[in-house]
Design a protein around this motif. Structure first.
Motif, short mmCIF file in Angstrom:
data_model
loop_
_atom_site.label_atom_id
_atom_site.label_comp_id
_atom_site.label_asym_id
_atom_site.label_seq_id
_atom_site.Cartn_x
_atom_site.Cartn_y
_atom_site.Cartn_z
N ALA A 39 0.84 -1.20 0.00
CA ALA A 39 0.00 0.00 0.00
C ALA A 39 0.87 1.26 0.00
N PHE A 40 1.97 1.22 0.75
CA PHE A 40 2.92 2.33 0.76
C PHE A 40 3.45 2.59 -0.65
N LEU A 41 3.85 1.51 -1.33
CA LEU A 41 4.36 1.65 -2.69
C LEU A 41 3.28 2.21 -3.62
N TRP A 42 2.06 1.67 -3.54
CA TRP A 42 0.98 2.12 -4.42
C TRP A 42 0.73 3.61 -4.23
N ARG A 43 0.65 4.06 -2.98
CA ARG A 43 0.41 5.49 -2.71
C ARG A 43 1.51 6.37 -3.32
N ASN A 44 2.75 5.89 -3.27
CA ASN A 44 3.87 6.69 -3.76
C ASN A 44 4.09 6.60 -5.26
N LEU A 45 3.50 5.61 -5.89
CA LEU A 45 3.74 5.39 -7.33
C LEU A 45 2.53 5.73 -8.20
N ASP A 54 12.99 2.20 -8.79
CA ASP A 54 12.26 3.23 -8.03
C ASP A 54 11.59 2.61 -6.81
N MET A 55 11.01 1.44 -7.00
CA MET A 55 10.33 0.76 -5.91
C MET A 55 11.31 0.31 -4.84
N VAL A 56 12.45 -0.20 -5.26
CA VAL A 56 13.48 -0.63 -4.31
C VAL A 56 13.93 0.57 -3.47
N LYS A 57 14.15 1.70 -4.10
CA LYS A 57 14.57 2.89 -3.38
C LYS A 57 13.54 3.29 -2.33
N GLU A 61 14.35 3.05 1.76
CA GLU A 61 14.33 4.30 2.52
C GLU A 61 13.30 4.25 3.65
N GLU A 62 12.24 3.47 3.47
CA GLU A 62 11.14 3.43 4.44
C GLU A 62 11.26 2.27 5.43
N TYR A 63 11.79 1.15 4.97
CA TYR A 63 11.84 -0.06 5.79
C TYR A 63 13.28 -0.55 5.93
N ALA A 70 14.59 -6.41 -1.35
CA ALA A 70 13.59 -5.49 -1.87
C ALA A 70 13.34 -5.73 -3.36
N LEU A 71 14.40 -5.94 -4.13
CA LEU A 71 14.26 -6.19 -5.57
C LEU A 71 13.48 -7.47 -5.82
N LYS A 72 13.80 -8.52 -5.09
CA LYS A 72 13.07 -9.78 -5.25
C LYS A 72 11.59 -9.58 -4.94
N ASP A 73 11.30 -8.85 -3.88
CA ASP A 73 9.92 -8.61 -3.48
C ASP A 73 9.16 -7.75 -4.48
#
Length: 89
Positions: A39-45, A54-57, A61-63, A70-73
């Protein structure tokens, strides 16, 4: 990649849910539940072009997560989002 228009994140009964809005999404019958980090990613993207990097960054930065995890996820997450039809790849 980019989130398709008309798919918005809402909190319903304490759960993060993607809701299809607008006539172009009238036949969308899936319910997509998101955990806190997705949800954090969706709100920011939402509304932006984005890459896995971009998602990895955002995640690192947040977690407290390393780049490789992060890249695998995010690759797994974007595969799910693409299968659900909520992003354009």
């Amino acid at each position: 990649m980019k989130a398709k228009p008309g798919f918005n994140l809402r909190v319903v009964c304490g759960e993060n849910i993607i809701v299809a809005e607008g006539e172009e999404n009238i036949d969308f019958s899936n319910i997509i539940s998101m955990n806190e980090s997705s949800a954090f990613l969706w709100r920011n993207l939402q509304g932006k072009e984005f890459t896995h990097e971009d998602m990895v960054k955002l995640l690192t930065e947040e977690y407290e997560v390393d780049d490789a995890t992060a890249l695998k996820d995010v690759k797994a997450l974007t595969d799910l989002w693409a299968q659900a039809g909520i992003i354009e790849v």
